[in-house]
Design an enzyme around this catalytic site. Structure first.
Site: not given
Ligand code: URA
Length: 242
Positions: A106
């Site tokens: 993310d």
């Molecule tokens: N899980 C999440 O919620 N975000 C990420 O970036 C990776 C794994």
């Protein structure tokens, strides 16, 4: 291996830009089977011919495997609609056509990312059947971490939207901090695992993929090619789950 243009071969083997590769070639530093090659358009077969730069034999690999310590605020998709992307922050000498992240993070997750132009390799990292662990360090806004939740995660966790994770391992550091090991890469997976259990993730960093930890000396925002040893380490935990 098929014949490869010398400018491509030099820039991959030396980890330099196309412009630097051209300069190296025209300086006479590059030989193929002992013969100096000055033109980038000449082709060579890296499997059957010996290519030297500055007198030293070099290895050419068809694909590139990059490790990045992604900073917060950079998006891991490769189009730039959402702002600065991981490709925007790669140094020029690592840029190739067809690069993509083998597993996204993310925008507000930081840490280890692998970027490559090799689809089969990415599949080995991403396919749930390969069961390659990914470890995240996290911090929550509420003190919900305890033995009961650890046991719950071991059964697999409801993520909302009808989706479940496979069994996940919680390593509790304090009631709000820990590490979690997951085996797939479902959208917002770690955040959703805690959202369903009364806590909200306020900091998230990927610290390990397979058997390879994020190297201590790779500062935030930095990238480099994985070494042969690191590539092996990555798949040390790989197993097929049938
Ligand atoms: N899980 C999440 O919620 N975000 C990420 O970036 C990776 C794994």
């Amino acid at each position: 291996m098929a014949l490869v243009r010398m400018d491509k071969l030099v820039c991959t083997a030396a980890g330099c830009s196309r412009a630097d590769a051209k300069r190296l070639l025209s300086s006479g530093a590059v030989t193929v089977d002992g013969k100096t090659i000055k033109q980038g358009s000449v082709k060579a077969d890296p499997d059957s011919q010996t290519v030297c730069i500055g007198g030293k034999p070099v290895k050419y690999s068809e694909h590139i495997y990059i490790i990045m310590n992604k900073p917060l605020g950079v998006v891991s998709s490769t189009d730039d609609h959402d702002g600065q992307t991981v490709l925007d922050i790669l140094p020029e000498q690592l840029l190739r056509k067809g690069l993509f992240p083998a597993g996204r993070l993310d925008k507000y997750t930081c840490g280890m990312m692998i970027i490559t132009d090799d689809g089969d390799f990415a599949h080995r990292i991403l396919a749930p059947k390969k069961h390659l662990p990914k470890i995240y360090q996290f911090e929550l806004d509420a003190p919900i971490l305890n033995e009961q939740l650890r046991q719950k995660f071991l059964q697999g966790v409801y993520l909302g939207g009808g989706e479940y994770s496979s069994p996940a391992y919680l390593d509790i550091i304090s009631p709000t901090e820990g590490r979690v090991t997951i085996f797939e890469g479902i959208y917002h997976q770690v955040r959703r695992m805690f959202d369903q259990n009364g806590g909200h993730v306020i900091a998230l960093k990927r610290i390990k993929i397979g058997g390879l930890p994020l190297p201590d000396d790779l500062a935030e925002g930095m990238s480099r090619q994985l070494t042969d040893d690191e590539l092996k380490q990555l798949f040390e935990t790989e197993k097929e789950v049938l």
